[in-house]
Scaffold this active site. Structure first.
Site, PDB file in Angstrom:
ATOM      1  N   PRO A 107       0.820  -1.220   0.000  1.00 29.73           N
ATOM      2  CA  PRO A 107       0.000   0.000   0.000  1.00 29.73           C
ATOM      3  C   PRO A 107       0.851   1.265   0.000  1.00 29.73           C
ATOM      4  CG  PRO A 107      -0.583  -1.496   1.806  1.00 29.73           C
ATOM      5  CD  PRO A 107       0.700  -1.968   1.245  1.00 29.73           C
ATOM      6  N   GLU A 108       0.825   1.971  -1.099  1.00 29.81           N
ATOM      7  CA  GLU A 108       1.420   3.308  -1.178  1.00 29.81           C
ATOM      8  C   GLU A 108       0.263   4.286  -1.360  1.00 29.81           C
ATOM      9  OE1 GLU A 108       4.581   3.422  -4.098  1.00 29.81           O
ATOM     10  OE2 GLU A 108       5.062   1.327  -3.789  1.00 29.81           O
ATOM     11  N   HIS A 128      -4.318 -14.336  10.063  1.00 32.49           N
ATOM     12  CA  HIS A 128      -3.564 -13.126  10.412  1.00 32.49           C
ATOM     13  C   HIS A 128      -4.463 -11.905  10.583  1.00 32.49           C
ATOM     14  CE1 HIS A 128      -0.090 -15.538   9.417  1.00 32.49           C
ATOM     15  NE2 HIS A 128      -0.579 -15.736   8.214  1.00 32.49           N
TER      16      HIS A 128
END
Length: 283
Positions: free
Chosen positions: A2-3, A97
DNA sequence: CTTACGGCCTGGGTGC
DNA sequence: TGCACCCAGGCCGTAA
């Protein structure tokens, strides 16, 4: 990973359905990526989500206390490499997770899943939020061309390092740094101060075009990224250099190369992006 | 202040 | 089948 475009896509998705919702309950799994898990368990239940913001790669969920009893606060979330923030039905299967569950007052659930747990989460009072985020650079989609140029031309670090430095510009990561430099035909090892005005203008244009197009394509899904509804992005299909080592340059046909620049795996076309003559590995 | 660099977080993928 | 190890990317601390 994620940018800016991925975080922006998630922020827009959350913005469409979270504001106004109240968080009824919080459940935590592993908490080693949370700054103060007890504070989240204590302070978040009962709060109303008032706004969703993006600041660089950070996501801010603004929380309003119902009776104005305590001051307002924000949930600050960094997705790291593999963080996912998804709104779903509470009965939907829980992916491995998944470590944070927020029960919403409309019967849905906001979940945080992070295989690597490189992400970070913390709750901050609104008044200290500015201190925390104030040191970051300008948003590359908001900065003017003039400011962009004066920011970079005064620097002697490698341009790749500068683009990745969140204190210079906020939101660019490895994918969009490489894609922007390819578009601007600038080698990642060039120093900021060595760039000609025309190259800086090209880079400004390239960064903004890449980011805008990536947002339009709802981000790049390389390994783990999905948006707030669990859907894949599409910009990975438009990558020109990232993870294309050995493949032909879309512009000139030369094989794309990969090298470590500024400590990061970097992808570039050796023909379109000319290397600086002397490398700055002096000592 | 600026720059470079190493280490750390974790577990999936790879290669033997 | 098992296992050791590499590596991803962001960030922080340290040193010059």
């Amino acid at each position: 990973m994620p940018e800016l475009p991925e975080v922006e896509t998630i922020a827009r998705g959350l913005r469409a359905s979270l504001p106004g919702r109240r968080i009824l309950n919080v459940r935590l799994g592993k908490t080693d990526f949370i700054e103060d898990p007890a504070a989240i368990e204590r302070d978040v239940p009962g709060m109303r989500l008032s706004a969703i913001r993006r600041h660089g790669k950070f996501l801010l969920l603004d929380l309003q206390s119902p009776a104005g009893s305590t001051g307002n606060s924000s949930l600050l979330i960094h997705l790291g490499m593999t963080g996912r923030l998804v709104v779903c039905d509470p009965n939907a299967p829980v992916p491995p997770h998944t470590h944070v569950f927020f029960t919403l007052d409309d019967g849905r659930e906001l979940r945080y899943t992070d295989v690597r747990r490189f992400g970070r989460m913390r709750i901050l009072k609104t008044d200290v939020l500015q201190d925390r985020l104030g040191s970051l650079g300008l948003d590359p989609l908001e900065i003017s061309e003039t400011d962009f140029i004066s920011l970079l031309k005064a620097r002697h670090a490698q341009i790749k390092a500068l683009l990745l430095d969140q204190h210079v510009l906020r939101g660019i990561g490895n994918i969009y740094a490489d894609e922007s430099l390819w578009r601007a035909r600038i080698h990642p090892r060039r120093l900021g101060a060595s760039l000609k005005p025309e190259e800086l203008r090209r880079l400004y244009r390239a960064v903004r075009d890449v980011l805008h197009e990536a947002i339009e394509a709802r981000g790049s899904s390389i390994a783990d990224y999905v948006d707030s509804e669990g859907n894949l992005g599409g910009f990975q299909r438009r990558h020109r250099v990232y993870q294309r080592e050995g493949k032909k340059c879309f512009r000139c046909g030369a094989p794309i190369r990969r090298a470590i620049v500024a400590g990061r795996s970097s992808h570039f076309c050796p023909r379109c992006q000319r290397a600086p003559r002397s490398r700055p590995t002096n000592r």
